[in-house]
Design an enzyme around this catalytic site. Structure first.
Site, PDB file in Angstrom:
ATOM      1  N   GLU A   1      -9.100 -36.091  17.272  1.00 64.21           N
ATOM      2  CA  GLU A   1      -9.367 -36.807  16.020  1.00 64.21           C
ATOM      3  C   GLU A   1     -10.575 -37.749  16.091  1.00 64.21           C
ATOM      4  OE1 GLU A   1      -6.192 -37.643  13.237  1.00 64.21           O
ATOM      5  OE2 GLU A   1      -6.336 -39.714  13.951  1.00 64.21           O
TER       6      GLU A   1
ATOM      7  N   LYS B   1     -11.754 -40.959  14.762  1.00 62.34           N
ATOM      8  CA  LYS B   1     -10.989 -42.102  14.223  1.00 62.34           C
ATOM      9  C   LYS B   1     -11.707 -43.391  14.600  1.00 62.34           C
ATOM     10  CE  LYS B   1      -6.168 -43.798  14.469  1.00 62.34           C
ATOM     11  NZ  LYS B   1      -4.854 -43.615  15.098  1.00 62.34           N
TER      12      LYS B   1
ATOM     13  N   GLU C   1       3.318 -33.152   7.645  1.00 62.63           N
ATOM     14  CA  GLU C   1       3.699 -34.192   8.612  1.00 62.63           C
ATOM     15  C   GLU C   1       5.036 -34.832   8.257  1.00 62.63           C
ATOM     16  OE1 GLU C   1       0.680 -37.060   9.892  1.00 62.63           O
ATOM     17  OE2 GLU C   1       2.100 -38.635   9.399  1.00 62.63           O
TER      18      GLU C   1
ATOM     19  N   SER D   1       0.255 -38.492  17.545  1.00 64.72           N
ATOM     20  CA  SER D   1       0.136 -39.936  17.859  1.00 64.72           C
ATOM     21  C   SER D   1       0.738 -40.325  19.223  1.00 64.72           C
ATOM     22  CB  SER D   1       0.799 -40.817  16.801  1.00 64.72           C
ATOM     23  OG  SER D   1       0.239 -40.594  15.538  1.00 64.72           O
TER      24      SER D   1
HETATM   25  O1  LIG Z   1      -3.077 -45.001  13.250  1.00 62.44           O
HETATM   26  C1  LIG Z   1      -2.550 -45.782  12.448  1.00 62.44           C
HETATM   27  O2  LIG Z   1      -2.460 -47.019  12.641  1.00 62.44           O
HETATM   28  C2  LIG Z   1      -2.009 -45.301  11.144  1.00 62.44           C
HETATM   29  C3  LIG Z   1      -1.421 -46.182  10.277  1.00 62.44           C
HETATM   30  C4  LIG Z   1      -0.932 -45.765   9.065  1.00 62.44           C
HETATM   31  C5  LIG Z   1      -1.036 -44.435   8.676  1.00 62.44           C
HETATM   32  C6  LIG Z   1      -1.614 -43.519   9.549  1.00 62.44           C
HETATM   33  C7  LIG Z   1      -2.093 -43.942  10.773  1.00 62.44           C
HETATM   34  N1  LIG Z   1      -2.696 -43.064  11.641  1.00 62.44           N
HETATM   35  C8  LIG Z   1      -2.875 -41.682  11.362  1.00 62.44           C
HETATM   36  C9  LIG Z   1      -2.368 -40.873  12.470  1.00 62.44           C
HETATM   37  O3  LIG Z   1      -1.348 -40.279  12.305  1.00 62.44           O
HETATM   38  C10 LIG Z   1      -3.090 -40.900  13.770  1.00 62.44           C
HETATM   39  O4  LIG Z   1      -4.436 -41.183  13.542  1.00 62.44           O
HETATM   40  C11 LIG Z   1      -3.046 -39.648  14.614  1.00 62.44           C
HETATM   41  O5  LIG Z   1      -1.784 -39.095  14.706  1.00 62.44           O
HETATM   42  C12 LIG Z   1      -3.573 -39.982  16.027  1.00 62.44           C
HETATM   43  O6  LIG Z   1      -2.835 -41.053  16.562  1.00 62.44           O
HETATM   44  P1  LIG Z   1      -3.278 -41.795  17.904  1.00 62.44           P
HETATM   45  O7  LIG Z   1      -3.532 -40.757  18.960  1.00 62.44           O
HETATM   46  O8  LIG Z   1      -2.105 -42.672  18.251  1.00 62.44           O
HETATM   47  O9  LIG Z   1      -4.509 -42.552  17.582  1.00 62.44           O
END
Ligand SMILES: O=C(O)c1ccccc1NCC(=O)[C@H](O)[C@H](O)COP(=O)(O)O
Length: 269
Positions: free
Chosen positions: A54, A56, A165, A217
């Site tokens: 991702e 991000k 999701e 996540s």
């Molecule tokens: O990442 C957040 O804080 C968040 C908060 C509210 C809604 C969505 C959010 N994130 C989107 C995602 O689901 C993540 O970006 C994605 O799964 C990757 O997660 P990570 O590896 O923990 O960054």
């Protein structure tokens, strides 16, 4: 509530964009695009885990993560590192993303690209296709059932693949009822932002083998990838851990950690 606010903001931003780019225009741009890539063939179950990497920049839970001045370069490093698909967070207010990021990424990489946003209207789906997206995220917790069904059908009609999701057994039932080909279980509760890395393992057996099982996540280490893979994940979606440092090296370590065959897991059709 975080998810409701994010969705309302994303819809308001799309309505603002629609004032200068009306629906008929975005529709004609979407239909003029070459066909979307077959995301299912890239993400099909295999003898090792696959990764959706991702782009991000920031998030409500973690604040600023990385400036990512060149999202297309970031995505091409993900592809070099072995990612099977790229996710681009296009939400502007809390994630610092944009449709321009999505367009830049789809122009650069050969693997399928997901528009990760808080999608609640057909206009946003058309924007995704017109920017070259192959996949669109639909969050069960954020949508009324009728809207979810309508958008699921619309994404499919446009030749893209919906990633549905979930974050609970009830939401998973909805995804299964829809016949979702890609089902994600997000460890992050989008209403409280709390993480539960074990949720995927508790729900994964309920996901039919005909769907690709995606753990989303909370991956920060190779051990986290092994944890999800051992719990039955075909695919892991990773953001934060990849946006700093050397993403090629990190992905190599993560893919090694998920190089575990799952007994009895057959390829999806
Ligand atoms: O990442 C957040 O804080 C968040 C908060 C509210 C809604 C969505 C959010 N994130 C989107 C995602 O689901 C993540 O970006 C994605 O799964 C990757 O997660 P990570 O590896 O923990 O960054």
């Amino acid at each position: 509530m975080v998810l409701a606010d994010l969705t309302a903001g994303a819809v308001a931003d799309a309505e603002r964009r629609a004032q200068s780019r009306p629906l008929a225009q975005v529709e004609s741009d979407a239909l003029a695009r070459p066909a979307a890539k077959d995301a299912l063939s890239f993400l099909a179950p295999a003898d090792r885990v696959k990764i959706i990497a991702e782009v991000k920049r920031a998030s409500p839970s973690r604040g600023p993560l990385a400036s990512i001045p060149d999202p297309a370069l970031q995505a091409s490093l993900y592809e070099t590192g072995g990612a099977s698909a790229i996710s681009v967070l296009t939400e502007e207010r809390r994630f610092g993303g944009s449709l321009a990021d999505l367009e830049a990424v789809t122009a650069r990489v050969s693997v399928p690209v997901l528009r990760k946003d808080f999608i609640a209207t057909r206009y946003q789906v058309l924007e995704a296709r017109s920017a070259g997206a192959d996949l669109v995220l639909l969050i069960v917790a954020g949508l009324d059932r009728s809207v979810l069904e309508e958008l699921f059908a619309f994404i499919t009609e446009l030749g893209m693949t919906p990633l549905v999701e979930t974050h609970s057994a009830d939401e998973l039932e909805v995804a299964i009822d829809l016949g979702a080909p890609l089902i994600g279980v997000n460890a992050r509760d989008l209403t409280t932002l709390e993480l539960d890395r074990d949720l995927f393992g508790r729900l994964s057996d309920r996901i039919p083998d005909t769907a690709v099982k995606i753990a989303e996540s909370a991956v920060l280490s190779p051990e986290d990838v092994t944890h999800y893979r051992s719990a039955g994940a075909d695919v892991v979606l990773i953001g934060e851990a990849l946006v700093t440092g050397d993403p090629v090296a990190t992905l190599t370590r993560f893919l090694d950690a998920g190089s575990i065959a799952l007994p009895g897991r057959k390829k999806t059709p």
